[in-house]
Design a protein around this motif. Structure first.
Motif, PDB file in Angstrom:
ATOM      1  N   ASP A 101       0.837  -1.194   0.000  1.00 13.14           N
ATOM      2  CA  ASP A 101       0.000   0.000   0.000  1.00 13.14           C
ATOM      3  C   ASP A 101       0.875   1.247   0.000  1.00 13.14           C
ATOM      4  OD1 ASP A 101      -2.351  -1.408   0.054  1.00 13.14           O
ATOM      5  OD2 ASP A 101      -2.527  -1.381   2.228  1.00 13.14           O
ATOM      6  N   GLN A 102       1.489   1.508  -1.122  1.00 11.44           N
ATOM      7  CA  GLN A 102       2.390   2.655  -1.229  1.00 11.44           C
ATOM      8  C   GLN A 102       1.789   3.695  -2.167  1.00 11.44           C
ATOM      9  OE1 GLN A 102       5.645   2.812   0.400  1.00 11.44           O
ATOM     10  NE2 GLN A 102       4.571   1.201   1.503  1.00 11.44           N
ATOM     11  N   LEU A 103       2.037   4.937  -1.874  1.00  9.30           N
ATOM     12  CA  LEU A 103       1.608   6.045  -2.726  1.00  9.30           C
ATOM     13  C   LEU A 103       2.763   6.471  -3.616  1.00  9.30           C
ATOM     14  CD1 LEU A 103      -0.163   8.504  -0.275  1.00  9.30           C
ATOM     15  CD2 LEU A 103      -1.217   7.262  -2.122  1.00  9.30           C
ATOM     16  N   SER A 104       2.455   6.841  -4.826  1.00 15.07           N
ATOM     17  CA  SER A 104       3.460   7.482  -5.664  1.00 15.07           C
ATOM     18  C   SER A 104       3.347   8.985  -5.433  1.00 15.07           C
ATOM     19  CB  SER A 104       3.227   7.152  -7.135  1.00 15.07           C
ATOM     20  OG  SER A 104       2.041   7.759  -7.590  1.00 15.07           O
ATOM     21  N   VAL A 105       4.349   9.721  -5.854  1.00 14.34           N
ATOM     22  CA  VAL A 105       4.320  11.173  -5.704  1.00 14.34           C
ATOM     23  C   VAL A 105       3.142  11.741  -6.500  1.00 14.34           C
ATOM     24  CG1 VAL A 105       5.597  13.316  -6.105  1.00 14.34           C
ATOM     25  CG2 VAL A 105       6.793  11.304  -5.272  1.00 14.34           C
ATOM     26  N   LYS A 106       2.873  11.155  -7.653  1.00 12.74           N
ATOM     27  CA  LYS A 106       1.763  11.621  -8.491  1.00 12.74           C
ATOM     28  C   LYS A 106       0.424  11.404  -7.781  1.00 12.74           C
ATOM     29  CE  LYS A 106      -0.014  11.128 -13.186  1.00 12.74           C
ATOM     30  NZ  LYS A 106       0.147  10.442 -14.458  1.00 12.74           N
ATOM     31  N   GLN A 107       0.245  10.253  -7.149  1.00 13.52           N
ATOM     32  CA  GLN A 107      -0.989   9.983  -6.406  1.00 13.52           C
ATOM     33  C   GLN A 107      -1.124  10.944  -5.224  1.00 13.52           C
ATOM     34  OE1 GLN A 107      -0.106   5.893  -5.550  1.00 13.52           O
ATOM     35  NE2 GLN A 107      -1.795   5.170  -6.834  1.00 13.52           N
ATOM     36  N   PHE A 108      -0.001  11.217  -4.555  1.00 10.55           N
ATOM     37  CA  PHE A 108      -0.032  12.117  -3.408  1.00 10.55           C
ATOM     38  C   PHE A 108      -0.411  13.535  -3.841  1.00 10.55           C
ATOM     39  CE2 PHE A 108       2.217  14.814  -0.237  1.00 10.55           C
ATOM     40  CZ  PHE A 108       1.400  14.507   0.831  1.00 10.55           C
ATOM     41  N   ARG A 109       0.148  14.006  -4.953  1.00 17.56           N
ATOM     42  CA  ARG A 109      -0.226  15.326  -5.477  1.00 17.56           C
ATOM     43  C   ARG A 109      -1.713  15.367  -5.816  1.00 17.56           C
ATOM     44  NH1 ARG A 109       4.127  18.711  -7.246  1.00 17.56           N
ATOM     45  NH2 ARG A 109       6.009  17.486  -7.448  1.00 17.56           N
ATOM     46  N   HIS A 110      -2.209  14.281  -6.419  1.00 19.16           N
ATOM     47  CA  HIS A 110      -3.624  14.219  -6.760  1.00 19.16           C
ATOM     48  C   HIS A 110      -4.486  14.301  -5.497  1.00 19.16           C
ATOM     49  CE1 HIS A 110      -7.255  13.233  -8.938  1.00 19.16           C
ATOM     50  NE2 HIS A 110      -7.469  12.232  -8.097  1.00 19.16           N
ATOM     51  N   MET A 111      -4.062  13.627  -4.436  1.00 18.33           N
ATOM     52  CA  MET A 111      -4.812  13.674  -3.182  1.00 18.33           C
ATOM     53  C   MET A 111      -4.822  15.082  -2.589  1.00 18.33           C
ATOM     54  SD  MET A 111      -3.833  10.132  -1.266  1.00 18.33           S
ATOM     55  CE  MET A 111      -4.761  10.554   0.193  1.00 18.33           C
ATOM     56  N   THR A 112      -3.717  15.807  -2.712  1.00 14.73           N
ATOM     57  CA  THR A 112      -3.689  17.167  -2.172  1.00 14.73           C
ATOM     58  C   THR A 112      -4.599  18.093  -2.968  1.00 14.73           C
ATOM     59  OG1 THR A 112      -1.726  17.740  -3.473  1.00 14.73           O
ATOM     60  CG2 THR A 112      -1.363  17.004  -1.218  1.00 14.73           C
ATOM     61  N   LYS A 113      -4.712  17.862  -4.266  1.00 14.50           N
ATOM     62  CA  LYS A 113      -5.562  18.727  -5.089  1.00 14.50           C
ATOM     63  C   LYS A 113      -7.033  18.376  -4.961  1.00 14.50           C
ATOM     64  CE  LYS A 113      -2.016  19.758  -8.467  1.00 14.50           C
ATOM     65  NZ  LYS A 113      -1.541  19.549  -9.840  1.00 14.50           N
ATOM     66  N   SER A 114      -7.347  17.087  -4.919  1.00 11.21           N
ATOM     67  CA  SER A 114      -8.752  16.658  -4.954  1.00 11.21           C
ATOM     68  C   SER A 114      -9.358  16.458  -3.566  1.00 11.21           C
ATOM     69  CB  SER A 114      -8.874  15.361  -5.742  1.00 11.21           C
ATOM     70  OG  SER A 114      -8.259  14.301  -5.043  1.00 11.21           O
ATOM     71  N   GLY A 115      -8.541  16.146  -2.573  1.00 11.25           N
ATOM     72  CA  GLY A 115      -9.069  15.873  -1.242  1.00 11.25           C
ATOM     73  C   GLY A 115      -9.662  14.483  -1.106  1.00 11.25           C
ATOM     74  N   GLU A 116      -9.389  13.607  -2.080  1.00 15.13           N
ATOM     75  CA  GLU A 116      -9.912  12.241  -2.025  1.00 15.13           C
ATOM     76  C   GLU A 116      -9.329  11.486  -0.841  1.00 15.13           C
ATOM     77  OE1 GLU A 116      -9.203  10.126  -5.619  1.00 15.13           O
ATOM     78  OE2 GLU A 116     -10.295  11.568  -6.843  1.00 15.13           O
ATOM     79  N   LYS A 117     -10.089  10.492  -0.383  1.00 16.31           N
ATOM     80  CA  LYS A 117      -9.620   9.626   0.695  1.00 16.31           C
ATOM     81  C   LYS A 117      -9.134   8.321   0.097  1.00 16.31           C
ATOM     82  CE  LYS A 117     -12.603  11.513   4.212  1.00 16.31           C
ATOM     83  NZ  LYS A 117     -13.582  11.241   5.272  1.00 16.31           N
ATOM     84  N   LEU A 118      -8.059   7.807   0.651  1.00 14.14           N
ATOM     85  CA  LEU A 118      -7.514   6.525   0.233  1.00 14.14           C
ATOM     86  C   LEU A 118      -7.849   5.498   1.309  1.00 14.14           C
ATOM     87  CD1 LEU A 118      -5.655   4.883  -1.706  1.00 14.14           C
ATOM     88  CD2 LEU A 118      -3.778   5.522  -0.200  1.00 14.14           C
ATOM     89  N   PRO A 119      -8.732   4.536   1.007  1.00 13.75           N
ATOM     90  CA  PRO A 119      -9.071   3.520   2.009  1.00 13.75           C
ATOM     91  C   PRO A 119      -7.907   2.540   2.178  1.00 13.75           C
ATOM     92  CG  PRO A 119     -10.289   3.132  -0.022  1.00 13.75           C
ATOM     93  CD  PRO A 119      -9.504   4.395  -0.215  1.00 13.75           C
ATOM     94  N   LEU A 120      -7.599   2.220   3.418  1.00 16.10           N
ATOM     95  CA  LEU A 120      -6.521   1.289   3.734  1.00 16.10           C
ATOM     96  C   LEU A 120      -7.062   0.158   4.598  1.00 16.10           C
ATOM     97  CD1 LEU A 120      -3.814   3.926   4.687  1.00 16.10           C
ATOM     98  CD2 LEU A 120      -3.931   2.634   2.569  1.00 16.10           C
ATOM     99  N   ARG A 121      -6.383  -0.964   4.544  1.00 13.48           N
ATOM    100  CA  ARG A 121      -6.737  -2.112   5.375  1.00 13.48           C
ATOM    101  C   ARG A 121      -5.626  -2.330   6.401  1.00 13.48           C
ATOM    102  NH1 ARG A 121     -10.534  -5.807   3.580  1.00 13.48           N
ATOM    103  NH2 ARG A 121     -11.602  -5.149   1.679  1.00 13.48           N
ATOM    104  N   VAL A 122      -6.030  -2.520   7.632  1.00 13.64           N
ATOM    105  CA  VAL A 122      -5.085  -2.810   8.699  1.00 13.64           C
ATOM    106  C   VAL A 122      -5.195  -4.294   8.995  1.00 13.64           C
ATOM    107  CG1 VAL A 122      -4.409  -2.310  11.069  1.00 13.64           C
ATOM    108  CG2 VAL A 122      -5.354  -0.494   9.636  1.00 13.64           C
TER     109      VAL A 122
END
Length: 182
Positions: A101-122
């Motif tokens: 469950d790793q983020l790329s820099v591109k995904q992280f930038r997208h999250m900062t712009k869109s405010g989307e939530k990334l669901p994770l499993r513990v």
């Protein structure tokens, strides 16, 4: 999604990383400001150097002067975003026990712009979300403040099933496999 300072700390959120961004850190704005400064500098150099007395030389100098100053800004921003993404990925791997469950820099930038939530499993169980939000500030010309946050979402039947399990353990009669605590 904005996170208000008055509402923090919330019980279901944990801040991972906080950072601020100054309004002038945008590379496009930096390029435009450097172009203006380069144009003024080339007009000043026209007085002393005859090579700057043509339109092509002024445009050439202005463009390369601005590009030189902007390249450092873009490189620093990329390095900063890689560092933030690495810190968040390390925390994700530690919390979820899944290095996949790793983020790329591109995904992280997208999250900062869109405010989307990334669901994770513990450990295979859903209920944790990662999102990036802008923290509100009261000052007018203050730098933008951002925070990456883990949000815990209880499962639909999580607390009810736990309550039933506890009730069953407490109400276990004699001869059952439950243990009695005196």
């Amino acid at each position: 999604m904005e996170i208000s300072r008055r509402n923090q700390p919330r019980k279901d959120t944990v801040a991972l990383v906080r950072w601020s961004k100054k309004p002038g850190e945008n590379p496009v704005i930096k390029f435009i400001m450097s172009s203006i400064f380069g144009l003024i500098l080339s007009l000043f150099l026209m007085i002393f150097l005859s090579g700057f007395r043509s339109f092509g030389a002024v445009v050439f100098f202005t463009f390369f002067f601005a590009a030189l100053l902007t390249v450092r800004t873009v490189g620093a921003e990329r390095k900063f975003m890689r560092g933030l993404t690495k810190r968040i990925n390390d925390t994700i791997a530690e919390v979820t026990s899944d290095p996949g469950d790793q983020l790329s820099v591109k995904q992280f930038r997208h999250m900062t712009k869109s405010g989307e939530k990334l669901p994770l499993r513990v450990s295979g169980v859903p209920g944790l979300n990662l999102h990036v939000a802008r923290a509100s500030t009261l000052e007018k010309n203050a730098p933008e403040k951002w925070v990456a946050v883990f949000t815990g979402v209880p499962p639909e039947n999580g607390t009810a099933s736990f309550d039933r399990l506890v009730a069953a353990a407490i109400n276990a009669g004699p001869g059952s496999t439950g243990t009695n605590v005196a």
